[in-house]
Design an enzyme around this catalytic site. Structure first.
Site, short mmCIF file in Angstrom:
data_model
loop_
_atom_site.label_atom_id
_atom_site.label_comp_id
_atom_site.label_asym_id
_atom_site.label_seq_id
_atom_site.Cartn_x
_atom_site.Cartn_y
_atom_site.Cartn_z
N SER A 478 0.78 -1.15 0.03
CA SER A 478 0.02 -0.14 0.14
C SER A 478 0.91 1.36 0.06
O SER A 478 0.65 2.17 -0.85
CB SER A 478 -1.02 -0.16 1.25
OG SER A 478 -0.24 0.00 2.45
N ASP A 479 1.77 1.51 1.12
CA ASP A 479 2.61 2.57 1.08
C ASP A 479 3.48 2.73 -0.15
O ASP A 479 3.78 3.70 -0.45
CB ASP A 479 3.16 2.78 2.44
CG ASP A 479 3.95 1.76 2.65
OD1 ASP A 479 3.87 0.65 2.26
OD2 ASP A 479 4.75 1.75 3.81
N CYS A 480 4.22 1.68 -0.37
CA CYS A 480 5.01 1.89 -1.70
C CYS A 480 4.36 2.29 -3.17
O CYS A 480 4.71 3.28 -3.77
CB CYS A 480 5.60 0.50 -2.08
SG CYS A 480 6.73 -0.44 -0.63
N GLU A 483 3.62 6.06 -2.49
CA GLU A 483 4.75 6.90 -2.53
C GLU A 483 5.26 6.97 -4.00
O GLU A 483 5.79 8.05 -4.39
CB GLU A 483 5.92 6.42 -1.75
CG GLU A 483 5.52 6.57 0.05
CD GLU A 483 5.51 7.98 0.60
OE1 GLU A 483 5.66 8.93 -0.18
OE2 GLU A 483 4.43 8.16 1.43
#
Length: 751
Positions: A478-480, A483
């Site tokens: 999710s965060d990769c 970003e």
């Protein structure tokens, strides 16, 4: 001499979805390098060994020496070292930034990413060696030079008391000591002072019988521990209906993908070849003869140095029932027919995981286990042959030796932050080629399709996502994804002549669709998937060493990253999934506020620790419209950070913060902690209110800068779920650049 090769495949047993983009592999070439270059390599190796107890972290010098030779870089700008905060001016910051950006740009690989040392965990190399030993491929995969460098690393990171830690940071543990001792012996190391000290540590702390659960399983696989001394890991659990909360398909992906092959090995009671070396080690790591060990007693033994998750009364009841009643019944006819069905089912899942990750695996732990399972099924299988060349994806070389990485790299994760850091400096025009190459890498690393039959194998959507590392890895995060999306949106604001053509709009929509698919019911975000089961199941955690491994819990960092990305996307594409994004922003920002501690900090799950968590907490709230003036949370966060600023101007936080769940100050300032704290304060408006603390911090960062223009490698600040600690090779540069760049930009706007 060794050299790093990037984005190369080779051989008939390697597969890739995008021509191996981002793959970084060290190869030995006996004809490579001049005598002077080889002497320089020997010097940096020798110097590391001499000071290893004073500074545990390597500086990644071998890669830097290679790139310095290839690119002939010379930093022309002289270093400016301000004596006090008054000497920090826009000009001194600009000089510092140009020096840092020039050097950091020179470390960019030809494919656009920045390679680096993503290591620090001491049990990963041993399990790779165990897998190669068991499958009889140790000599096939590892050359004499590989073995020499692996041993160098293990010896260099032996603690003064003779033991080895679970990671480079921290004290000796039974897990780290036994696995590294056995690895040295399997690599044909014989009696020497280091081995004698290692054996003495093991025996004086309870012997290998007191190794925690994961160690028990690995020692059982290689023939150094009996399966009867393990708690049951029943493969039949995979046959229960999926709607039940205890189905492994509902567990966090790391948990289920590690315990899946573990349960296969347990179900088979598999033991590797009993060689003379194995028989000798049996006599070395136990305080009584091997055949006299009480395995029932050993089953419940765990050295106090390793025991972070003591078993509760309920756990004791569960494991007693499994060991004394369930496992014996499952081994009796006709119920034992279920075991054959369960094991065949597990192998289907193992093969799917291997194929969907191009035999890289979600991490090196499940890769090593899967490789053994494939060998058990068929020692001559194509699956084993496809596994072997991907071992090299996990090996990294530095002046401290050859180590195993936490993952097959963190290429997509770091490059997204690097792009954001470069943009903060307002020097994009000076580094257009660097950003153009990074842009191409990010675009080419997006996962373009869902994996086939993903629901059958409990895989989350992947179309439109980014992984932590490479597209070949295949595991969307999710965060990769968030970003990477932020970096692409920033790049789209600049001329294609400078940074390259923007990504197609439909692929941005795919990324947003993927992000929204990650959203939990309460609007929060976990890591690889949505939260699938109740936190009450954490009672089943059998590991004794690792916390919170059953459930994919939502975190402030993941939630903040996705929140920021969706808000940035909405500003450029206001009509797409407008209502869903608005609902997500509302719920996610409330979650961030609710997770704030009374002292104003946020606990970091994926970095060290409160400075990291607070950086993400503040960024998320600022993106959602909070300000210092209208948000109590932001005012408390700023007060917390200012209260932790050292007298010299920086911030320094140690990994012990994650262990104790309370802020533990380091003995001195840390460049990355300082940058995180600076960025949080800057985004919360500290420049406009009172820039004095930031001038003080900027002075600290500029004075830390090395003659090369880089910032120093200090204590590792990477963290995995509050349990293990490791290095992100590019954090040392990207975050100080980002902090100084953002500070300068705000100062110019204010003036």
């Amino acid at each position: 001499m060794w050299r790093l090769k990037v984005s190369e495949g080779g051989g008939p047993w390697l597969r890739s979805v995008n021509n191996f983009l981002g793959r970084a592999v060290w190869e030995f070439d006996p004809d490579h390098g001049t005598p002077e270059e080889r002497a320089e390599v020997d010097r940096v190796r020798r110097e590391f060994t001499e000071r290893r107890f004073d500074k545990r972290e390597s500086q990644d010098l071998l890669m830097r020496m290679q790139y310095a030779k290839q690119k002939h870089l010379q930093v022309d700008l002289p270093a400016i070292k301000p004596v006090d905060s008054a000497e920090v001016t826009e000009e001194t910051i600009l000089t510092s930034l140009r020096r840092a950006l020039s050097q950091h740009s020179s470390l960019q690989a030809h494919d656009g990413h920045w390679a680096g040392d993503f290591s620090g965990i001491m049990f990963i190399m041993p399990i790779l060696i165990f897998a190669l030993h068991v499958t009889g491929t140790l000599d096939t995969v590892l050359s004499t030079e590989h073995r020499r460098e692996i041993c160098r690393y293990i010896y260099n990171h032996q603690n003064e008391d003779g033991g080895w830690g679970t990671q480079v940071l921290g004290p000796s543990t039974m897990f780290g000591s036994c696995l590294n001792y056995v690895t040295l012996r399997l690599l044909d190391e014989v009696d020497n002072n280091a081995l004698t000290k290692g054996r003495a540590w093991i025996l004086s702390h309870g012997s290998a019988a007191a190794i925690p659960q994961w160690g028990k399983i690995w020692l059982s696989v290689v023939g150094l521990y009996e399966w009867s001394g393990n708690n049951s890991i029943i493969p039949e659990l995979w046959l229960v209906p999926h709607f039940l909360p205890i189905h492994p398909g509902r567990f966090w992906c790391f948990c289920r993908l590690v315990y899946m092959p573990m349960s296969y090995l347990y179900g088979k009671k598999f033991v590797g070849p009993i060689t003379p070396t194995i028989l000798a080690i049996r006599e070395e790591v136990y305080s009584v003869p091997y055949h006299e060990i009480d395995w029932n007693k050993a089953r419940d033994a765990c050295a106090k140095e390793d025991l972070r998750y003591p078993r509760s009364l309920l756990q004791n009841v569960i494991w007693t029932c499994l060991n004394k009643f369930v496992e014996p019944i499952l081994n009796c006819w006709p119920v034992n027919k279920l075991r054959d069905i369960a094991l065949k089912n597990l192998m289907k899942h193992i093969h799917y995981e291997d194929k969907s990750t191009k035999y890289i695996g979600v991490c090196p732990i499940n890769k090593a286990l899967d490789m053994i399972c494939c060998w058990i099924e068929d020692p001559n299988s194509d699956a084993l042959k496809l596994h072997l060349p991907r071992i090299y994806d996990y090996l990294w070389l530095a002046e401290d030796g050859m180590k195993a990485q936490v993952y097959d790299g963190c290429q997509s994760w770091e490059i997204a932050f690097i792009v954001q850091a470069y943009f903060s400096t307002d020097l994009v025009n000076e580094f257009g080629p660097t950003l153009r190459n990074a842009h191409e890498f990010i675009k080419s690393s997006q996962v373009l399709e869902n994996h086939p039959d993903s629901e059958t194998y409990y895989r989350h959507r992947s179309k439109g996502s980014w992984t932590l590392s490479t597209a070949d890895n295949g595991w969307s995060v999710s965060d990769c994804t968030a970003e990477a999306l932020k970096a692409l949106l920033l790049l789209s604001k600049f001329s294609p002549n400078l940074v390259g053509d923007p990504i197609k709009g439909e692929r941005l929509y795919d990324a947003v669709d993927c992000l929204l698919s990650f959203m939990n019911k309460d609007g929060t975000f976990s890591t690889y998937e949505c939260k699938r089961t109740t936190s009450l199941l954490e009672v089943l955690n059998p590991s004794e060493t690792f916390l919170n491994i059953i459930v994919d819990y939502p975190s402030v960092e993941c939630t903040s990253s996705v929140l920021q990305a969706l808000i940035m996307f909405k500003e450029l594409y206001p009509g797409y999934r407008k209502e869903e994004i608005a609902k997500c922003v509302k719920n996610a920002s409330k979650f961030i506020e609710d997770k704030q501690r009374k002292d104003g900090s946020w606990f970091g799950t994926w970095g060290i620790c409160f400075t990291y968590g607070t950086f993400f907490g503040v960024k998320g709230l600022i993106a959602s419209g909070r300000t210092y003036e209208n948000s109590t949370s932001l005012r408390k966060a700023c007060n917390f950070l200012l209260s932790k600023q050292l007298s010299t101007g920086g911030w320094g936080e140690t990994y012990l913060s994650s262990e104790t769940e309370a802020y533990v100050e380091a003995t001195g300032p840390h460049a990355v902690n300082t940058a995180w704290a600076m960025l949080a304060l800057i985004y919360a408006g500290q420049v406009e209110r009172d820039p004095a603390p930031l001038y003080h911090a900027a002075k600290e960062l500029i004075n830390m800068q090395l003659e090369t223009g880089e910032f120093p490698q200090q204590e590792h600040v990477g963290c995995f779920n509050c349990s293990i600690y490791f290095n992100y090779g590019n954090y040392r540069n990207l975050y100080p650049i980002w902090a100084l760049g953002e500070f300068r930009r705000r100062l110019l706007a204010k003036n």
